[in-house]
Design a protein around this motif. Sequence first.
Motif, PDB file in Angstrom:
ATOM      1  N   ASN A 236       1.002  -1.154  -0.038  1.00  0.00           N
ATOM      2  CA  ASN A 236       0.019  -0.059   0.014  1.00  0.00           C
ATOM      3  C   ASN A 236       0.711   1.031  -0.022  1.00  0.00           C
ATOM      4  O   ASN A 236       1.863   1.412   1.020  1.00  0.00           O
ATOM      5  CB  ASN A 236      -1.013   0.111   1.259  1.00  0.00           C
ATOM      6  CG  ASN A 236      -1.843   0.997   1.097  1.00  0.00           C
ATOM      7  OD1 ASN A 236      -1.726   2.196   1.369  1.00  0.00           O
ATOM      8  ND2 ASN A 236      -3.313   0.689   0.849  1.00  0.00           N
ATOM      9  N   GLN A 237       0.652   2.191  -1.030  1.00  0.00           N
ATOM     10  CA  GLN A 237       1.322   3.280  -1.262  1.00  0.00           C
ATOM     11  C   GLN A 237       0.627   4.629  -1.066  1.00  0.00           C
ATOM     12  O   GLN A 237       1.105   5.564  -1.308  1.00  0.00           O
ATOM     13  CB  GLN A 237       2.146   3.355  -2.587  1.00  0.00           C
ATOM     14  CG  GLN A 237       2.840   2.247  -2.958  1.00  0.00           C
ATOM     15  CD  GLN A 237       4.395   2.088  -1.915  1.00  0.00           C
ATOM     16  OE1 GLN A 237       4.559   3.635  -1.866  1.00  0.00           O
ATOM     17  NE2 GLN A 237       4.941   1.195  -2.012  1.00  0.00           N
ATOM     18  N   ASP A 292      -5.443   0.382   2.958  1.00  0.00           N
ATOM     19  CA  ASP A 292      -6.172  -0.805   2.926  1.00  0.00           C
ATOM     20  C   ASP A 292      -5.975  -1.888   3.863  1.00  0.00           C
ATOM     21  O   ASP A 292      -5.148  -2.548   3.830  1.00  0.00           O
ATOM     22  CB  ASP A 292      -5.811  -1.464   1.536  1.00  0.00           C
ATOM     23  CG  ASP A 292      -6.654  -2.665   1.037  1.00  0.00           C
ATOM     24  OD1 ASP A 292      -7.771  -2.785   1.953  1.00  0.00           O
ATOM     25  OD2 ASP A 292      -6.367  -3.448   0.333  1.00  0.00           O
ATOM     26  N   PHE A 293      -6.665  -1.601   5.028  1.00  0.00           N
ATOM     27  CA  PHE A 293      -6.409  -2.347   6.164  1.00  0.00           C
ATOM     28  C   PHE A 293      -7.161  -3.828   6.134  1.00  0.00           C
ATOM     29  O   PHE A 293      -6.804  -4.682   6.861  1.00  0.00           O
ATOM     30  CB  PHE A 293      -7.159  -1.701   7.533  1.00  0.00           C
ATOM     31  CG  PHE A 293      -6.272  -0.476   7.804  1.00  0.00           C
ATOM     32  CD1 PHE A 293      -5.055  -0.622   8.406  1.00  0.00           C
ATOM     33  CD2 PHE A 293      -6.518   0.897   7.505  1.00  0.00           C
ATOM     34  CE1 PHE A 293      -4.562   0.466   8.960  1.00  0.00           C
ATOM     35  CE2 PHE A 293      -6.024   1.964   7.904  1.00  0.00           C
ATOM     36  CZ  PHE A 293      -4.653   1.924   8.475  1.00  0.00           C
ATOM     37  N   ASP A 294      -8.039  -3.825   5.263  1.00  0.00           N
ATOM     38  CA  ASP A 294      -8.753  -5.206   5.293  1.00  0.00           C
ATOM     39  C   ASP A 294      -8.525  -6.007   4.162  1.00  0.00           C
ATOM     40  O   ASP A 294      -9.222  -6.944   3.775  1.00  0.00           O
ATOM     41  CB  ASP A 294     -10.378  -4.889   5.634  1.00  0.00           C
ATOM     42  CG  ASP A 294     -11.121  -4.075   4.342  1.00  0.00           C
ATOM     43  OD1 ASP A 294     -10.389  -3.580   3.297  1.00  0.00           O
ATOM     44  OD2 ASP A 294     -11.940  -3.213   4.622  1.00  0.00           O
ATOM     45  N   ASP A 341       1.808  -2.240   5.053  1.00  0.00           N
ATOM     46  CA  ASP A 341       1.987  -3.594   5.100  1.00  0.00           C
ATOM     47  C   ASP A 341       3.271  -4.076   5.381  1.00  0.00           C
ATOM     48  O   ASP A 341       4.251  -4.265   4.522  1.00  0.00           O
ATOM     49  CB  ASP A 341       1.464  -4.323   3.912  1.00  0.00           C
ATOM     50  CG  ASP A 341       1.432  -5.927   3.756  1.00  0.00           C
ATOM     51  OD1 ASP A 341       1.485  -6.246   4.814  1.00  0.00           O
ATOM     52  OD2 ASP A 341       1.072  -6.305   2.668  1.00  0.00           O
ATOM     53  N   TYR A 342       3.391  -4.428   6.910  1.00  0.00           N
ATOM     54  CA  TYR A 342       4.933  -4.654   7.160  1.00  0.00           C
ATOM     55  C   TYR A 342       5.162  -6.216   7.188  1.00  0.00           C
ATOM     56  O   TYR A 342       6.168  -6.773   7.278  1.00  0.00           O
ATOM     57  CB  TYR A 342       5.041  -4.192   8.462  1.00  0.00           C
ATOM     58  CG  TYR A 342       5.129  -2.628   8.696  1.00  0.00           C
ATOM     59  CD1 TYR A 342       6.687  -2.334   8.544  1.00  0.00           C
ATOM     60  CD2 TYR A 342       4.140  -1.739   8.764  1.00  0.00           C
ATOM     61  CE1 TYR A 342       6.758  -0.845   8.564  1.00  0.00           C
ATOM     62  CE2 TYR A 342       4.365  -0.560   9.012  1.00  0.00           C
ATOM     63  CZ  TYR A 342       5.367   0.225   8.614  1.00  0.00           C
ATOM     64  OH  TYR A 342       5.736   1.455   8.709  1.00  0.00           O
ATOM     65  N   ARG A 347      -2.435  -6.450   3.331  1.00  0.00           N
ATOM     66  CA  ARG A 347      -3.360  -5.648   4.127  1.00  0.00           C
ATOM     67  C   ARG A 347      -2.249  -4.574   5.029  1.00  0.00           C
ATOM     68  O   ARG A 347      -1.427  -5.302   5.631  1.00  0.00           O
ATOM     69  CB  ARG A 347      -4.106  -6.544   4.975  1.00  0.00           C
ATOM     70  CG  ARG A 347      -5.303  -7.349   4.363  1.00  0.00           C
ATOM     71  CD  ARG A 347      -5.805  -8.130   5.534  1.00  0.00           C
ATOM     72  NE  ARG A 347      -5.069  -9.272   6.113  1.00  0.00           N
ATOM     73  CZ  ARG A 347      -5.676  -9.840   7.118  1.00  0.00           C
ATOM     74  NH1 ARG A 347      -6.846  -9.805   7.712  1.00  0.00           N
ATOM     75  NH2 ARG A 347      -5.091 -11.024   7.689  1.00  0.00           N
ATOM     76  N   ALA A 348      -2.641  -3.404   4.899  1.00  0.00           N
ATOM     77  CA  ALA A 348      -2.070  -2.443   5.694  1.00  0.00           C
ATOM     78  C   ALA A 348      -2.055  -2.868   7.336  1.00  0.00           C
ATOM     79  O   ALA A 348      -3.296  -3.197   8.062  1.00  0.00           O
ATOM     80  CB  ALA A 348      -2.473  -1.174   5.553  1.00  0.00           C
ATOM     81  N   ASP A 349      -0.973  -2.581   8.082  1.00  0.00           N
ATOM     82  CA  ASP A 349      -1.077  -2.889   9.604  1.00  0.00           C
ATOM     83  C   ASP A 349      -0.950  -1.402  10.266  1.00  0.00           C
ATOM     84  O   ASP A 349      -0.288  -0.548   9.724  1.00  0.00           O
ATOM     85  CB  ASP A 349       0.293  -3.422   9.977  1.00  0.00           C
ATOM     86  CG  ASP A 349       0.483  -5.018   9.066  1.00  0.00           C
ATOM     87  OD1 ASP A 349      -0.433  -5.693   9.073  1.00  0.00           O
ATOM     88  OD2 ASP A 349       1.569  -5.226   8.680  1.00  0.00           O
TER      89      ASP A 349
END
Length: 542
Positions: A236-237, A292-294, A341-342, A347-349
């Motif tokens: 995710n940028q 985008d967390f989901d 997204d680590y 999904r973004a954390d």
Amino acid sequence: MFVSAPVRRRLIRWSINCLPVVLAVVALSFGWRSGPPSAAAQSGETPAAPSQFGVFDADPASLGLIPDGTALGNPPNYGAPRNVTFNVAGMNGSITDVRISFTSGNPAHTFRGDLEAVLKAPGGSPSFLLFSRTGATSATSFGSNSDLTGPYNFTDSAAGPNWWAVTATPTTPGDYRTVGAGPSATNPAATNLSAAFASVPNPNGVWTLSFRDGTSADTGAISAASLTLTTNAVVNQHTVDFNGDGKTDFAVARNTGGGPNGQLTWFVNLNGSNTTFASAWGLNGDFPTPADFDGDQKTDIAVWRADGVTVAKFFILQSATNTVRSEAFGQTGDNPTVVGDYDGDGRADIAVYRPGVTRNAPSTWFYRGSLNNPDGLVTYVPWGIAGDLPSPGDYDGDGRADFVVQRAEAGGQTRFWMNQTTAGVTSIPFGTSGDTIVPGLYDADNRTDLAVVRAVGGQLQWFVRPSTTGVVSGAPAAIWGTATDLPAPGDYDGDGRTDFAVYRASPTAGQSAFWVFGGTSGAFSVPFGQNGDYPVANFNAH
């Protein structure tokens, strides 16, 4: 929190020599149970770079009869093409796998030996021949007289029968390799479909599967088709893409409640759709953290609210289910604009960067991974010192966000210190003190590029270090915006590259606007917002 770039720059800086012993203290002061890097690390699992998978059915209006060839005989006398189209949207990253399927019916085509099928990327190039004159053994032979039904799936992973050699009629449905063009005295070698499209910079757009009939008297139609794409999804940028079409949307946040803690309302203009919507989410003073967390390839509306340990929270409106998610994370003084997204699961954390408090004191990144982490363990990575600025992104292209900071050096120059999940530790001299960091995918190669914006003579100058070359020109990559504009970079034209963009507030109560200089679209502006609004895309400017 709606703060100016200079104030943001004062929020956060370290030295690569100051990693040490404060880890336990940091963990305790954070107020959570701290664990090893992640549950995946506990099990020995290494998460792969995320892949994005999409199946796109043919536009029904593009299906139908294949026009017959113009005459009987060889070489082929091709008729007009039947162009079956697929509208691809919401895909990110470079293409790693392509599969195409079709069914012939209403009526089924007779005599497959006179058919040619070509798959074309958006814009018509590159294109790839799936098959042509199947079974022809000379320049004048007609080839296979087998009828068609389907479905026929062309994929590089097929291990089944050879399309060229199958003689049953109708041709046996199933998976096949692409086999190139005839005529050939022997079966042509299998060809690689996916490799032909690996260089496509942006998979979104209209793909075409074109059929041509080479002789008269045998006819048929295409009754169904689908295109399947897999990409090495871009981490995710911060593209602020609320509908998943691959383009940054025009979005502002406004204090509609009034006062220091008034209701925050997000106003969104969905790029290119003539559709706008508003969402009351957060309070004035919250930090917008859209990501985008989901994992549905759409940006979620989200904010982080500063407060004490275990009280500061992320509030996320998940677009996939339209449900609310709130998580206590961080504390006052943290910087939450490093969400990403680590762990590489697409999904973004939730994440924060905690700057060192005193000179040369270590800074720390905290995130809660969403990959195989049912206990919600928090991972912390010491990287940076007091005074450094975070520059989040996926710089090595492995699908996982890296830990990167900018540090001031003598003479006003700066250096980026990079702790990359695959490429390791390195440092790169780039930029000057006072720059605003605007990381993004400026060269569309799936790796974040170092980039800064600098106010010079009342104008904004953009400097980019492309990851493809590592070469920095002395001249700016673009001069775009004025010193009072807010940088709002994103991919507004959907070509897979970050565009130079700013938000210019109206000096009066009139209409504000986004001004964009895109790699494909060129220069344009979109009136949106009003004086006092905050452009959401600015949250990734540090």
